[in-house]
Write a protein that holds these residues in place. Structure first.
Motif, PDB file in Angstrom:
ATOM      1  N   SER A   5     -25.131  14.992  61.493  1.00 24.33           N
ATOM      2  CA  SER A   5     -25.134  13.993  62.750  1.00 24.33           C
ATOM      3  C   SER A   5     -25.912  12.743  62.147  1.00 24.33           C
ATOM      4  N   GLU A  28     -22.781  10.934  60.922  1.00 23.71           N
ATOM      5  CA  GLU A  28     -22.013  10.551  61.974  1.00 23.71           C
ATOM      6  C   GLU A  28     -22.322   9.260  62.754  1.00 23.71           C
ATOM      7  N   SER A  29     -23.541   9.215  62.657  1.00 24.75           N
ATOM      8  CA  SER A  29     -24.473   8.025  63.585  1.00 24.75           C
ATOM      9  C   SER A  29     -24.304   6.604  62.926  1.00 24.75           C
ATOM     10  N   ASP A  36     -16.624  11.326  63.706  1.00 18.05           N
ATOM     11  CA  ASP A  36     -17.014  12.380  64.112  1.00 18.05           C
ATOM     12  C   ASP A  36     -16.352  13.657  63.190  1.00 18.05           C
ATOM     13  N   ALA A  40     -30.223   6.014  60.924  1.00 23.54           N
ATOM     14  CA  ALA A  40     -30.218   7.309  61.683  1.00 23.54           C
ATOM     15  C   ALA A  40     -31.345   8.247  61.002  1.00 23.54           C
ATOM     16  N   GLN A  93     -32.801  12.175  61.858  1.00 27.20           N
ATOM     17  CA  GLN A  93     -32.843  13.351  62.389  1.00 27.20           C
ATOM     18  C   GLN A  93     -34.114  14.439  62.131  1.00 27.20           C
ATOM     19  N   GLY A 129     -29.620   5.821  71.983  1.00 27.10           N
ATOM     20  CA  GLY A 129     -29.698   6.001  70.418  1.00 27.10           C
ATOM     21  C   GLY A 129     -30.338   7.440  70.301  1.00 27.10           C
ATOM     22  N   ARG A 179     -29.589  11.452  70.140  1.00 34.83           N
ATOM     23  CA  ARG A 179     -28.940  12.715  70.355  1.00 34.83           C
ATOM     24  C   ARG A 179     -29.724  13.926  70.231  1.00 34.83           C
ATOM     25  N   THR A 214     -31.839  13.302  66.911  1.00 36.48           N
ATOM     26  CA  THR A 214     -31.331  12.174  66.134  1.00 36.48           C
ATOM     27  C   THR A 214     -31.599  10.925  66.801  1.00 36.48           C
ATOM     28  N   SER A 220     -30.879   6.730  66.344  1.00 32.98           N
ATOM     29  CA  SER A 220     -30.368   5.798  65.654  1.00 32.98           C
ATOM     30  C   SER A 220     -30.484   4.587  66.000  1.00 32.98           C
TER      31      SER A 220
END
Lengths: 104, 491
Positions: free
Chosen positions: B300, B303-304, B309, B339, B341, B370, B372, B395, B397
């Motif tokens: 993740s 991805e951010s 994706d 980012a 997590q 921002g 997730r 997460t 970001s």
């Protein structure tokens, strides 16, 4: 701020953090009191058993190994003493608070 | 390879939900599997269809190929996605599905076999000139040999499952006294978790950072990388906080690590998402740790910051698409912002991270710019002890690391889980430390600084709890089953 009682525990979300106390306990930090009894601290499965009835255990001797959430945890004797009864068997699923052995 | 239409999800929890979302966004039908206790889990609700795997343990259910394969054929799915854990790094699983003409969304059986097995992977490293720490294979029944090779490597030593990962099936051995017991314990854990008891010993590098490279390849041999992640914040060898890009690491070192990872990927024709993990010492020397030939829990954060994706990309690669088709702007892609997590575990950081199962009487997740949230739980979910203790990932970001940290703190302060003890407060305290803000963290940071961490309840909170006593007791009595409606008691 939110509070809730469930399963004999009180929960609070207070200033961004979460705390819980058991209903009986006035003060605490969200965990059960530590004990010298040999009990399962959480639900788990017995994977190894070292203690035998009539055995004299020294402090630190291995008693039982359990598995929970895919991790192994080993428990040692908290004191010197003789085992009266072994209360669990390999493969048995235990609940938090279940005793492993009974002392003489 | 043609376009896929129906995907069987070989997992549970947050990652199953993540996979289902990606499939559905691409217009693919999804089928979820569930164990007895997972009957009402979120992943079964999200999926278009869900099927019971009778039983409670992983071996009876999500690892049970003899149940899953006939099911996959019966429901007519044309692909499976293993996620992480469970079957994800089992080469024989990938192979069997391939034989049944069911597409395995992930690296080939051959890649998994070469890389997933730490032993085989290490043999590949010389070929691609990737630095590695001294190591040896473990012969369980030859105690003398075992002792000898341990001595040759030099203590402290890590013993780990050859097919392990994510900190499962791994132990630190400080001296010869602990060698045989630890090896036996890891062998049992390895057997229980991965169905394979092969082990290896490895020189333990003191206070290293854990930094990893995300690689991604198509089925025509094109491999690229999506930068690095810093994953040093660990307890019991399991990651707690991960971030991208890795802070406090020179661009030169990052480039060298990425180049090494890509050359390994290209060398073996790696397709789909994979992670090459390294230990990095204080002088930015890096040593190969392992390859996770699968999607990673912490994908993740990548991805951010890359704006990609990875799961949808995995599906597209499985459909035969090329890297340049999936990422037409690949050459211009770069990291944007930062980012971080945090993994929320149902565990008690005050008691050596003891598992903390329970019925979740109230759950609330944060939402906002921002932030997730990846999760498989909700109010009313039961956290059992058969599976991993991770219940959610948050997460955050933002444009830079400090802002992302503040955002994550905000998100964690607005996350509520009542019903089982979690590490939410613990996570807040970790990211509030000076060391975290300066990113002066190695894999032993938590062990050194947070072993005696206490979740002291403030006087104010205690007073309120005492006051709410009588009203709440009523709710408790009115509902003899464990689950009480939270709305009645919210102040």
């Amino acid at each position: 701020m939110k509070t809730l009682i469930a399963n004999g525990k009180k929960w609070i979300h207070f200033d961004g953090k979460i705390y819980s106390i058991t209903s009986q306990k006035k003060k605490g930090s969200g965990t059960e009191a530590e004990t010298t009894d040999l009990v399962a601290p959480f639900s788990c499965k017995v994977t190894k058993l070292f203690a035998k009835p009539g055995q004299s255990l020294k402090k630190g001797d291995p008693v039982v190994t359990v598995e929970s959430m895919k991790m192994e945890y080993s428990y040692e004797s908290p004191k010197d003493g003789e085992v009266a009864k072994v209360l669990v068997q390999i493969g048995q699923i235990l609940q938090a608070g279940d005793e492993f052995i009974q002392w003489k | 390879m043609a376009k896929l239409s129906k995907v069987l999800i070989l997992n549970r929890g947050e990652i199953a939900c993540r996979l289902i979302q990606a499939c559905q966004e691409l217009g693919l039908k999804t089928v979820a599997l569930y164990s007895d206790q997972d009957k009402n889990a979120r992943h079964t609700e999200l999926a278009d269809e869900s099927i019971a795997l009778e039983g409670t343990s992983a071996l009876e259910t999500y690892l049970n190929l003899s149940k899953i394969i006939p099911l996959a054929k019966k429901i007519g799915c044309d692909a499976v996605h293993p996620g992480y854990g469970f079957l994800s790094e089992r080469a024989e699983a990938a192979e069997i599905f391939a034989k049944e003409k069911i597409k395995w969304i992930g690296p080939s059986a051959n890649s998994i076999r070469m890389l997933g097995d730490k032993l085989e992977a290490k043999k590949l490293l010389d070929k691609y000139k990737i630095p590695t720490a001294p190591w040896a294979e473990v012969a369980l029944n030859k105690k003398e040999e075992l002792t000898k090779s341990a001595k040759a490597i030099g203590y402290p030593i890590l013993v780990k499952a050859a097919s392990g990962g994510g900190g499962k099936g791994m132990r630190l051995i400080q001296s010869e006294d602990d060698l045989l017991d630890s090896v036996a314990a890891v062998a049992r854990e390895a057997k229980a978790s991965f169905g394979d008891g092969t082990l290896l010993l490895e020189k333990f590098i003191d206070k290293p950072r854990h930094i990893e490279i995300q690689i991604f390849g198509d089925e025509k041999g094109n491999v690229t990388h999506f930068g690095d992640r810093e994953c040093s914040m660990q307890r019991r060898h399991q990651k707690v906080i991960e971030e991208a890009p890795a802070p406090r690491l020179s661009e030169k070192t990052k480039q060298k690590m990425a180049d090494a990872a890509v050359s390994l990927g290209k060398g073996i024709g790696y397709a789909s998402a994979g992670t090459v993990e390294f230990l990095v010492d204080e002088n930015e020397n890096f040593y190969f740790l392992e390859v996770n030939s699968r999607l990673q829990v912490e994908h993740s954060v990548t991805e951010s910051v890359w704006g990609i994706d990875l799961v949808k990309s995995q599906i597209l690669v499985a459909e035969g698409k090329l890297l340049k088709e999936i990422f037409p702007d690949l050459e211009h892609k770069s990291v944007r912002g930062h980012a971080i997590q945090a993994r929320i575990y149902a565990e008690n950081p005050e008691m050596s991270y003891a598992p903390s199962p329970g019925l979740l009487s109230y759950v609330e997740f944060p939402y906002g710019v921002g932030v997730r949230v990846d999760t498989g739980i909700k109010t009313g979910s039961e956290i059992g002890t058969n599976f991993d203790a991770m219940i959610a990932k948050i997460t955050a970001s933002d444009s830079d690391r400090d802002s992302a940290t503040q955002k994550l703190l905000w998100a964690l302060r607005n996350t509520i889980v009542f019903g089982c003890i979690t590490n939410i407060n613990f996570l807040q305290d970790i990211i509030s430390t000076k060391e975290f803000s300066e990113s002066k963290v190695d894999v032993k940071f938590l062990e050194r600084n947070f072993n005696k961490w206490k979740n002291e309840i403030p006087e104010g909170a205690l007073k309120i709890l005492e006051k709410t006593n009588s009203a709440s007791t009523q709710i408790q009595q009115s509902n003899s089953s464990a689950f009480a409606s939270p709305w009645d008691s919210i102040l």
